[in-house]
Scaffold this motif. Structure first.
Motif, PDB file in Angstrom:
ATOM      1  N   PRO A 161      68.548  49.489  16.704  1.00  0.00           N
ATOM      2  CA  PRO A 161      67.472  50.422  16.343  1.00  0.00           C
ATOM      3  C   PRO A 161      66.119  49.768  16.068  1.00  0.00           C
ATOM      4  O   PRO A 161      65.079  50.364  16.344  1.00  0.00           O
ATOM      5  CB  PRO A 161      68.017  51.107  15.085  1.00  0.00           C
ATOM      6  N   HIS A 162      66.105  48.539  15.559  1.00  0.00           N
ATOM      7  CA  HIS A 162      64.836  47.885  15.235  1.00  0.00           C
ATOM      8  C   HIS A 162      64.111  47.313  16.447  1.00  0.00           C
ATOM      9  O   HIS A 162      62.983  46.843  16.333  1.00  0.00           O
ATOM     10  CB  HIS A 162      65.080  46.752  14.224  1.00  0.00           C
ATOM     11  N   ALA A 163      64.736  47.348  17.628  1.00  0.00           N
ATOM     12  CA  ALA A 163      64.215  46.606  18.774  1.00  0.00           C
ATOM     13  C   ALA A 163      63.029  47.261  19.459  1.00  0.00           C
ATOM     14  O   ALA A 163      62.272  46.592  20.172  1.00  0.00           O
ATOM     15  CB  ALA A 163      65.326  46.377  19.792  1.00  0.00           C
ATOM     16  N   GLY A 164      62.862  48.552  19.321  1.00  0.00           N
ATOM     17  CA  GLY A 164      61.739  49.209  19.971  1.00  0.00           C
ATOM     18  C   GLY A 164      61.963  49.510  21.439  1.00  0.00           C
ATOM     19  O   GLY A 164      61.016  49.826  22.169  1.00  0.00           O
ATOM     20  N   LEU A 165      63.196  49.404  21.908  1.00  0.00           N
ATOM     21  CA  LEU A 165      63.551  49.781  23.280  1.00  0.00           C
ATOM     22  C   LEU A 165      64.294  51.106  23.241  1.00  0.00           C
ATOM     23  O   LEU A 165      64.996  51.396  22.264  1.00  0.00           O
ATOM     24  CB  LEU A 165      64.440  48.717  23.927  1.00  0.00           C
ATOM     25  N   ALA A 166      64.179  51.874  24.311  1.00  0.00           N
ATOM     26  CA  ALA A 166      64.820  53.183  24.361  1.00  0.00           C
ATOM     27  C   ALA A 166      65.918  53.196  25.412  1.00  0.00           C
ATOM     28  O   ALA A 166      65.898  52.403  26.374  1.00  0.00           O
ATOM     29  CB  ALA A 166      63.786  54.258  24.684  1.00  0.00           C
ATOM     30  N   VAL A 167      66.872  54.094  25.232  1.00  0.00           N
ATOM     31  CA  VAL A 167      67.912  54.298  26.244  1.00  0.00           C
ATOM     32  C   VAL A 167      67.220  54.652  27.558  1.00  0.00           C
ATOM     33  O   VAL A 167      66.299  55.469  27.602  1.00  0.00           O
ATOM     34  CB  VAL A 167      68.880  55.415  25.803  1.00  0.00           C
ATOM     35  N   GLY A 168      67.646  53.988  28.638  1.00  0.00           N
ATOM     36  CA  GLY A 168      67.045  54.194  29.951  1.00  0.00           C
ATOM     37  C   GLY A 168      66.041  53.139  30.343  1.00  0.00           C
ATOM     38  O   GLY A 168      65.670  53.031  31.513  1.00  0.00           O
ATOM     39  N   GLU A 169      65.580  52.328  29.390  1.00  0.00           N
ATOM     40  CA  GLU A 169      64.658  51.240  29.713  1.00  0.00           C
ATOM     41  C   GLU A 169      65.423  50.048  30.285  1.00  0.00           C
ATOM     42  O   GLU A 169      66.615  49.878  30.046  1.00  0.00           O
ATOM     43  CB  GLU A 169      63.883  50.793  28.468  1.00  0.00           C
ATOM     44  N   VAL A 170      64.694  49.210  31.006  1.00  0.00           N
ATOM     45  CA  VAL A 170      65.254  48.002  31.597  1.00  0.00           C
ATOM     46  C   VAL A 170      64.538  46.802  30.989  1.00  0.00           C
ATOM     47  O   VAL A 170      63.322  46.827  30.794  1.00  0.00           O
ATOM     48  CB  VAL A 170      65.088  48.005  33.127  1.00  0.00           C
ATOM     49  N   ALA A 171      65.292  45.754  30.690  1.00  0.00           N
ATOM     50  CA  ALA A 171      64.704  44.546  30.095  1.00  0.00           C
ATOM     51  C   ALA A 171      65.252  43.298  30.771  1.00  0.00           C
ATOM     52  O   ALA A 171      66.420  43.247  31.169  1.00  0.00           O
ATOM     53  CB  ALA A 171      64.997  44.497  28.598  1.00  0.00           C
ATOM     54  N   LEU A 172      64.402  42.315  30.877  1.00  0.00           N
ATOM     55  CA  LEU A 172      64.792  40.985  31.330  1.00  0.00           C
ATOM     56  C   LEU A 172      65.172  40.191  30.087  1.00  0.00           C
ATOM     57  O   LEU A 172      64.416  40.168  29.111  1.00  0.00           O
ATOM     58  CB  LEU A 172      63.619  40.331  32.055  1.00  0.00           C
ATOM     59  N   VAL A 173      66.323  39.567  30.101  1.00  0.00           N
ATOM     60  CA  VAL A 173      66.816  38.884  28.906  1.00  0.00           C
ATOM     61  C   VAL A 173      66.288  37.455  28.875  1.00  0.00           C
ATOM     62  O   VAL A 173      66.567  36.648  29.759  1.00  0.00           O
ATOM     63  CB  VAL A 173      68.358  38.904  28.841  1.00  0.00           C
ATOM     64  N   ALA A 174      65.517  37.151  27.840  1.00  0.00           N
ATOM     65  CA  ALA A 174      64.886  35.838  27.706  1.00  0.00           C
ATOM     66  C   ALA A 174      65.762  34.834  26.973  1.00  0.00           C
ATOM     67  O   ALA A 174      65.654  33.628  27.183  1.00  0.00           O
ATOM     68  CB  ALA A 174      63.549  35.968  26.987  1.00  0.00           C
ATOM     69  N   SER A 175      66.640  35.332  26.088  1.00  0.00           N
ATOM     70  CA  SER A 175      67.512  34.429  25.332  1.00  0.00           C
ATOM     71  C   SER A 175      68.828  35.126  25.025  1.00  0.00           C
ATOM     72  O   SER A 175      68.910  36.352  25.007  1.00  0.00           O
ATOM     73  CB  SER A 175      66.845  33.972  24.036  1.00  0.00           C
ATOM     74  N   GLU A 176      69.839  34.318  24.786  1.00  0.00           N
ATOM     75  CA  GLU A 176      71.175  34.823  24.469  1.00  0.00           C
ATOM     76  C   GLU A 176      71.800  33.954  23.385  1.00  0.00           C
ATOM     77  O   GLU A 176      71.504  32.769  23.272  1.00  0.00           O
ATOM     78  CB  GLU A 176      72.098  34.763  25.694  1.00  0.00           C
ATOM     79  N   LEU A 177      72.677  34.562  22.602  1.00  0.00           N
ATOM     80  CA  LEU A 177      73.516  33.806  21.694  1.00  0.00           C
ATOM     81  C   LEU A 177      74.882  34.480  21.601  1.00  0.00           C
ATOM     82  O   LEU A 177      75.008  35.675  21.857  1.00  0.00           O
ATOM     83  CB  LEU A 177      72.876  33.668  20.315  1.00  0.00           C
ATOM     84  N   GLU A 178      75.881  33.691  21.318  1.00  0.00           N
ATOM     85  CA  GLU A 178      77.237  34.206  21.155  1.00  0.00           C
ATOM     86  C   GLU A 178      77.405  34.566  19.681  1.00  0.00           C
ATOM     87  O   GLU A 178      77.636  33.713  18.838  1.00  0.00           O
ATOM     88  CB  GLU A 178      78.257  33.160  21.599  1.00  0.00           C
ATOM     89  N   GLY A 179      77.256  35.834  19.379  1.00  0.00           N
ATOM     90  CA  GLY A 179      77.085  36.283  18.008  1.00  0.00           C
ATOM     91  C   GLY A 179      78.289  36.209  17.111  1.00  0.00           C
ATOM     92  O   GLY A 179      78.152  36.105  15.892  1.00  0.00           O
ATOM     93  N   VAL A 203      72.639  53.241  34.709  1.00  0.00           N
ATOM     94  CA  VAL A 203      73.009  52.596  35.975  1.00  0.00           C
ATOM     95  C   VAL A 203      71.915  52.825  37.013  1.00  0.00           C
ATOM     96  O   VAL A 203      71.576  51.914  37.784  1.00  0.00           O
ATOM     97  CB  VAL A 203      74.386  53.090  36.470  1.00  0.00           C
ATOM     98  N   GLN A 204      71.331  54.013  37.029  1.00  0.00           N
ATOM     99  CA  GLN A 204      70.216  54.272  37.947  1.00  0.00           C
ATOM    100  C   GLN A 204      69.012  53.400  37.586  1.00  0.00           C
ATOM    101  O   GLN A 204      68.368  52.809  38.468  1.00  0.00           O
ATOM    102  CB  GLN A 204      69.812  55.743  37.900  1.00  0.00           C
ATOM    103  N   ALA A 205      68.696  53.302  36.300  1.00  0.00           N
ATOM    104  CA  ALA A 205      67.575  52.463  35.860  1.00  0.00           C
ATOM    105  C   ALA A 205      67.830  50.999  36.199  1.00  0.00           C
ATOM    106  O   ALA A 205      66.909  50.275  36.619  1.00  0.00           O
ATOM    107  CB  ALA A 205      67.360  52.634  34.362  1.00  0.00           C
ATOM    108  N   LEU A 206      69.066  50.548  36.025  1.00  0.00           N
ATOM    109  CA  LEU A 206      69.431  49.177  36.365  1.00  0.00           C
ATOM    110  C   LEU A 206      69.208  48.916  37.849  1.00  0.00           C
ATOM    111  O   LEU A 206      68.640  47.893  38.237  1.00  0.00           O
ATOM    112  CB  LEU A 206      70.895  48.916  35.991  1.00  0.00           C
ATOM    113  N   THR A 207      69.657  49.838  38.679  1.00  0.00           N
ATOM    114  CA  THR A 207      69.518  49.691  40.127  1.00  0.00           C
ATOM    115  C   THR A 207      68.049  49.628  40.527  1.00  0.00           C
ATOM    116  O   THR A 207      67.639  48.760  41.305  1.00  0.00           O
ATOM    117  CB  THR A 207      70.221  50.850  40.847  1.00  0.00           C
ATOM    118  N   ASP A 208      67.251  50.541  39.990  1.00  0.00           N
ATOM    119  CA  ASP A 208      65.824  50.550  40.306  1.00  0.00           C
ATOM    120  C   ASP A 208      65.154  49.256  39.847  1.00  0.00           C
ATOM    121  O   ASP A 208      64.353  48.659  40.576  1.00  0.00           O
ATOM    122  CB  ASP A 208      65.139  51.747  39.649  1.00  0.00           C
ATOM    123  N   GLY A 209      65.479  48.818  38.637  1.00  0.00           N
ATOM    124  CA  GLY A 209      64.904  47.585  38.117  1.00  0.00           C
ATOM    125  C   GLY A 209      65.315  46.369  38.922  1.00  0.00           C
ATOM    126  O   GLY A 209      64.515  45.457  39.147  1.00  0.00           O
TER     127      GLY A 209
END
Length: 197
Positions: free
Chosen positions: A59-77, A181-187
């Motif tokens: 919820p704190h991320a400021g992204l909405a359902v349906g948006e597409v993002a490029l992942v800049a970093s990852e961690l194994e939580g 899935v549609q947003a992913l495909t378009d992105g």
């Protein structure tokens, strides 16, 4: 130029077609993704390897359902152990500062494309695990950290693209699988066009 797109599931891949891009289904989770990523690099070594899938958003991320993002970093939580005081991630142990420095994996290739929101990902074996500190991440998935780790170790050019399908909170059941899935495909088509595919 050879490009391979790795999808965790057939559902995530269901709308994608590209005549010059190989697609592979890795299977869900860190282990399956690490195996398939290693296998693809060893057998084919494409010019680019892309992980594409859906993700939950915090919820704190400021992204909405349906948006597409490029992942800049990852961690194994959820890499750690429980004590009477709660969950301790291995990166928080004072005995291994080198591990803490290596804990967050960064994609050095995100500048190869433009026009995408950048997100910080966390990979979990148990989705929406309540003991995870999510304050420094934006989205959650089950494969990204393994994918980043293998690609970095093998000097592979890679990107990860995620479409937001849901809010990552227990009890939040309002998923938009078809829309994400549609947003992913378009992105993905936008991303591939920038890479010259």
């Amino acid at each position: 130029m050879s490009i391979t797109v790795l999808f965790p599931t057939a559902t995530e891949a269901s709308l994608f077609q590209h005549p010059r891009v190989q697609t592979v289904i890795s299977g869900v989770g860190l282990t399956a993704t690490a195996h398939q990523t290693s296998k693809l690099i060893a057998q084919h070594r494409p010019d680019w390897l892309i992980l594409a899938g859906i993700a939950g958003v915090y919820p704190h991320a400021g992204l909405a359902v349906g948006e597409v993002a490029l992942v800049a970093s990852e961690l194994e939580g959820d890499l750690g152990f429980f004590t009477p005081q709660g969950f301790t991630h291995l990166a928080h142990l004072p005995l291994d500062m080198d591990f803490a420095r290596r804990h967050t994996l960064h994609c050095p290739y995100v500048d190869a494309v433009s026009g995408f929101t950048l997100a910080r990902g966390v990979s979990l074996n148990a989705a929406m695990a309540p003991f995870i500190d999510t304050s420094a991440v934006d989205i959650e998935n089950m494969e990204g950290a393994a994918f980043f780790h293998v690609c970095l170790q093998e000097n592979m050019r890679f990107l990860q693209l995620r479409a937001i399908s849901n809010v990552a909170l227990p009890g939040e059941d309002d998923w938009d699988m078809a829309g994400s899935v549609q947003a992913l495909t378009d992105g993905l088509h936008r991303l591939l066009a920038q890479l010259g595919a």
